[in-house]
Design an enzyme around this catalytic site. Sequence first.
Site, PDB file in Angstrom:
ATOM      1  N   SER A 208       0.846  -1.195   0.000  1.00 28.24           N
ATOM      2  CA  SER A 208       0.000   0.000   0.000  1.00 28.24           C
ATOM      3  C   SER A 208       0.882   1.246   0.000  1.00 28.24           C
ATOM      4  CB  SER A 208      -0.941  -0.020   1.204  1.00 28.24           C
ATOM      5  OG  SER A 208      -1.918   0.981   1.074  1.00 28.24           O
ATOM      6  N   ASN A 209       0.345   2.370   0.407  1.00 30.09           N
ATOM      7  CA  ASN A 209       1.139   3.611   0.468  1.00 30.09           C
ATOM      8  C   ASN A 209       0.646   4.459   1.631  1.00 30.09           C
ATOM      9  OD1 ASN A 209      -1.061   5.410  -0.545  1.00 30.09           O
ATOM     10  ND2 ASN A 209      -0.874   4.033  -2.294  1.00 30.09           N
ATOM     11  N   PHE A 210       1.262   5.635   1.807  1.00 30.42           N
ATOM     12  CA  PHE A 210       1.001   6.442   3.010  1.00 30.42           C
ATOM     13  C   PHE A 210      -0.209   7.360   2.908  1.00 30.42           C
ATOM     14  CE2 PHE A 210       5.706   5.777   3.270  1.00 30.42           C
ATOM     15  CZ  PHE A 210       5.690   4.995   4.405  1.00 30.42           C
ATOM     16  N   SER A 211      -0.999   7.253   1.842  1.00 24.25           N
ATOM     17  CA  SER A 211      -2.129   8.180   1.682  1.00 24.25           C
ATOM     18  C   SER A 211      -3.113   8.060   2.854  1.00 24.25           C
ATOM     19  CB  SER A 211      -2.855   7.866   0.374  1.00 24.25           C
ATOM     20  OG  SER A 211      -4.041   8.616   0.310  1.00 24.25           O
ATOM     21  N   ALA A 276      -4.553   7.538  -4.100  1.00 24.09           N
ATOM     22  CA  ALA A 276      -3.208   7.058  -4.410  1.00 24.09           C
ATOM     23  C   ALA A 276      -3.352   5.564  -4.698  1.00 24.09           C
ATOM     24  CB  ALA A 276      -2.284   7.304  -3.233  1.00 24.09           C
TER      25      ALA A 276
END
Length: 402
Positions: A208-211, A276
Amino acid sequence: MLKGKHIILGITGGIAAYKCATLTRLLIKAGAEVQVIMTPNAKQFIQPLTLSTLSGKPVISEFFTANTGQWNSHVDLGLWADALIIAPATASTIGKMANGVADNMLVTTYLSAKAPVFVAPAMDLDMMRHPSTVRNLELLRSYGNHIIEPAEGELASHLIGKGRMEEPENIVKALEAYFATGEDLQGKHVLITAGPTVEKIDPVRYISNFSSGKMGFALAEECASRGAHVTLVAGPVTLKAEHSNIHRVDVTTAQEMHDAVMDALPKSDAVILCAAVADYRVDNVAEKKIKREKDAAPVLHLTPNPDIARAVGQAKRPDQVTVGFALETDNEESNAQGKLERKQLNFIVMNSLRDKNAGFQVDTNKVTIFTDKGEIIKGDCKSKRAVAHDIVDILHKYLSQQ
Ligand code: C5P
């Protein structure tokens, strides 16, 4: 613009409180209903009698009225208000608002209120530039409050500098400007993607990502409060959508987000792609938890996810407006311009991870907008809600040209 609007005027203990007689008068003349709430110190600077006479309502100051025992409900007041103005806002009240110190009727009402809040600071120049005041005002901005910047000039201390409360005429103008855009998206359907997507590796791990979803949720609240019906397709985030005009569709993966977006696309007048989205997902998702091997590390086979923005760009009708986001770490301008063209967007909102207080997780953002007409619009660092306001202003212009 202010006709019939319910305005709470919160007055705190600063010398500029004397200007609130004029402010009350101007609000009443503009057709608003005004309920004055004073902090105990404000009463040292201006008589409640003056304000209750001008507003036509008894001034509220305490949690209950001493002689009748009548309880003043901060919750009811907070719900009654279409807007709150805190003028003058002293350093002390600004600090209490920023940190939730609800030890008087005004700050308690502020914490209960759902309506937009306008804060007109007034203090001496050294107090104004103290890091504590600067930080507290920044916090208020991050909550979506509107700061009506004080003017420069001679202060009550005879010092010259920034700290004079903005003139009542200009405070009324700021409020009128806000309400002028109030319902400009009435009847429009806006589809918004927000947050990250999550792609499984095995039953325990994911990519995943930091959004955080904060920018997309701020856009959803902004569009809804301007009258739009919003479909908010959200990846896994901890945020809550407040406005009743927001229909939230929760998804996990990019494929699910793609399907939800394509489903809602035909009925949408505008699409804002703020999520994101993970560019890749794992092809060989393990059915059981992958165990640590002694020698060989596991190999993940990645396969591209659908580019939702691109799919929307290809499927959209000419009357539909599309907006994208670009979070960049380098070559910001050329990357953003490239995405604008590839994804056939009407405009793209670029933020750079090189800017402090912009991008992932934080409550503020600093953006540059590139339009398909070749315009480049550079913004200051603002709360994500204030950035959302600017973006929706541009969206509204596009929608009115369709
Ligand atoms: O990831 P990228 O920088 O290409 O994102 C640019 C824009 O495209 C953003 O608006 C993002 O929401 C959108 N996007 C998308 N689907 C993807 C990747 C990005 O909708 N798979």
